[in-house]
Each structure stands twice: as C-alpha cells, then as structure tokens.
Design an enzyme around this catalytic site. Structure first.
Site, PDB file in Angstrom:
ATOM      1  N   SER A  63     -37.813 105.497  80.675  1.00 39.20           N
ATOM      2  CA  SER A  63     -38.507 106.640  81.267  1.00 39.20           C
ATOM      3  C   SER A  63     -38.986 106.331  82.684  1.00 39.20           C
ATOM      4  O   SER A  63     -39.180 105.179  83.062  1.00 39.20           O
ATOM      5  CB  SER A  63     -39.713 107.033  80.413  1.00 39.20           C
ATOM      6  OG  SER A  63     -39.338 107.178  79.069  1.00 39.20           O
TER       7      SER A  63
HETATM    8  N1  SAH Z   1     -39.737 104.222  75.717  1.00 38.32           N
HETATM    9  C1  SAH Z   1     -38.400 103.884  76.177  1.00 38.32           C
HETATM   10  C2  SAH Z   1     -37.607 105.145  76.472  1.00 38.32           C
HETATM   11  C3  SAH Z   1     -36.402 105.218  75.622  1.00 38.32           C
HETATM   12  S1  SAH Z   1     -35.520 106.745  75.630  1.00 38.32           S
HETATM   13  C4  SAH Z   1     -38.459 102.922  77.341  1.00 38.32           C
HETATM   14  O1  SAH Z   1     -39.564 102.680  77.860  1.00 38.32           O
HETATM   15  O2  SAH Z   1     -37.409 102.382  77.714  1.00 38.32           O
HETATM   16  C5  SAH Z   1     -35.869 107.336  74.007  1.00 38.32           C
HETATM   17  C6  SAH Z   1     -35.447 106.477  72.854  1.00 38.32           C
HETATM   18  O3  SAH Z   1     -35.781 107.179  71.659  1.00 38.32           O
HETATM   19  C7  SAH Z   1     -33.960 106.161  72.776  1.00 38.32           C
HETATM   20  O4  SAH Z   1     -33.773 104.784  72.808  1.00 38.32           O
HETATM   21  C8  SAH Z   1     -33.541 106.762  71.422  1.00 38.32           C
HETATM   22  O5  SAH Z   1     -32.573 105.984  70.744  1.00 38.32           O
HETATM   23  C9  SAH Z   1     -34.859 106.778  70.667  1.00 38.32           C
HETATM   24  N2  SAH Z   1     -34.962 107.697  69.544  1.00 38.32           N
HETATM   25  C10 SAH Z   1     -34.498 108.974  69.458  1.00 38.32           C
HETATM   26  N3  SAH Z   1     -34.809 109.502  68.259  1.00 38.32           N
HETATM   27  C11 SAH Z   1     -35.509 108.546  67.565  1.00 38.32           C
HETATM   28  C12 SAH Z   1     -36.100 108.488  66.264  1.00 38.32           C
HETATM   29  N4  SAH Z   1     -36.071 109.517  65.406  1.00 38.32           N
HETATM   30  N5  SAH Z   1     -36.723 107.348  65.907  1.00 38.32           N
HETATM   31  C13 SAH Z   1     -36.778 106.281  66.738  1.00 38.32           C
HETATM   32  N6  SAH Z   1     -36.232 106.283  67.967  1.00 38.32           N
HETATM   33  C14 SAH Z   1     -35.604 107.393  68.384  1.00 38.32           C
END
Ligand code: SAH
Length: 217
Positions: A63
């Site tokens: 993000s």
């Molecule tokens: N917080 C992260 C942002 C990752 S983007 C960072 O700082 O890098 C969002 C993430 O949510 C993705 O990796 C995706 O695989 C995950 N995601 C989507 N649906 C999900 C779920 N139901 N449970 C756990 N993770 C999920």
C-alpha cells in the site's frame, strides 16, 4: 538508490506525510523507523519512498505510505494493544503496526506472500508479529478479541465476523466498496452498538474470501 540515501529519503517521506496532514506523531515515528525498501522487490528499491503503491508479485501491491499512515492513525493503536491485520502482503503495514502495538496477528491468503512477509519481519527483528495463512474475512477466532483490526484489502461490505471480534471500544479500519475503488471506514464497537464513520477514498486490491469477494474477482 545507494544505501546512504535511504534514511534521508525516509525522512523526506515523513516530512511529506506531515505536510499532507498526518498529525499523529507516533504513526510518523513508526514510518520513520520501518525500512520500506526492504518490503519491495529489488528492482523497485529506488521507488520505495515515493508515495505510491508498488507491485509485490502474485498480482498484489504494497500500500501507498500515506494510506498506511491514515489507516494506522484511524486504528489508534496503543502500546498494550493486540492488533489483527488482514492482507499482510509484503508485511510493511504489519511492521508499522508492530512498532506501535504489543502484538500483531497478520493474516494473508497467498502462502508465498505470507512466507516472504514472515522472513522479512524476522530478519528485521520483529518478535511481536505472527503471520498466518488464512481467510481473514472470518477474522482469527482463536486469538480474538482485538483492540484494533486493520483490513488491507477492499471489501464489498464490513464482514460481520470482524466487528464481532473487536473488544468494547475496539476499532476496525476497512476500505469498503467495489473492485478498485473504495472508501475508508472506521467502525468502533461500543457495547452492542457499532459506530461507523467514513474517511475518504481508497483504492485497494480486492478482499477475497467467504466474507469478501469471490475468488477471481
Ligand atoms: N498490507 C500489505 C498490502 C497487501 S495488498 C502491505 O503492506 O504490503 C492486500 C493483500 O490482501 C494481498 O496480499 C492479498 O493476497 C490479501 N488478501 C486478500 N483477501 C484476503 C483474505 N480474505 N485474507 C487474507 N488476506 C487476503
């Protein structure tokens, strides 16, 4: 980017976030403490301190720093708090939360990303984070309740299980809306009541799972 430039770029990012209206000094100190360049693929090192989301593989993104700062401030994390993050991805948001909280439970649905996040957080010395592979739309019942929950993926609606897993006075911060475009919401549990406020636009990858979007969304 040469190594010596990293702390300067990180401080410049903090200055930009402050100018942008992020006023929570604890959140700014956490941003100043976490080496974001360690959470992005090597070829994107030079962009690690720009204020935008970057590809981290598996079609997912780390993000944007200003969004991480806003969400963390809305979660109002204190030093005794147990925090749940859903969508650990690179582990960057989990590291920011770990700077502020007693313990961070981070969940990720894609095993390769969870493994990478776990390795990075361990090598940076974070001992108060646990990364698990699971569908976060159901929360993490065995570890509930949480003082704060941060959802790092866009949900079609607030998953009921998450609101249920907040302590009284607990905060849930979650982007809610359609694919690619959401609004940030903050839900505060007060007894049996849930107080919801809206905090501007966001653009996250979809939250996929039983309480989110279907697979392939
Ligand atoms: N917080 C992260 C942002 C990752 S983007 C960072 O700082 O890098 C969002 C993430 O949510 C993705 O990796 C995706 O695989 C995950 N995601 C989507 N649906 C999900 C779920 N139901 N449970 C756990 N993770 C999920």
């Amino acid at each position: 980017m040469i190594a010596a430039a990293v702390p300067m770029r990180r401080m410049a990012l903090v200055t930009a976030l402050r100018a942008d209206g992020i006023a929570d000094e604890r959140v700014l100190a956490a941003i100043a403490a976490v080496p974001r360049e360690q959470f992005v693929p090597r070829q994107l090192y030079h962009q690690a301190y720009e204020d935008f989301a970057l590809e981290i593989g598996e079609g997912q993104t780390i993000s944007q720093p200003s969004v991480v700062a806003r969400m963390t401030a809305l979660a109002a994390v204190g030093p005794r708090d147990r925090v749940l993050e859903i969508g650990a991805g690179s582990g960057y948001q989990a590291a920011i939360l770990a700077e502020l909280a007693r313990f961070v439970f981070a969940v990720e649905r894609i095993p390769a990303l969870a493994e990478g996040a776990r390795a990075r957080l361990a090598s940076l010395g974070y001992r108060n984070v646990s990364v698990q592979v699971m569908d976060g739309t159901l929360g993490w019942r065995a570890q509930a309740p949480f003082d704060a929950i941060v959802v790092s993926a866009g949900a079609p609606a607030v998953p009921a299980a998450l609101a249920e897993q907040l302590v009284d006075g607990g905060r849930l911060v979650i982007p809610v809306g359609g694919i690619g475009r959401q609004e940030l919401r903050r839900v505060v549990r007060r007894g049996d009541r849930l107080d919801e406020t809206v905090h501007g636009p966001a653009s996250f990858v979809p939250l996929i799972g039983r309480g989110g979007f279907p697979e392939g969304a």
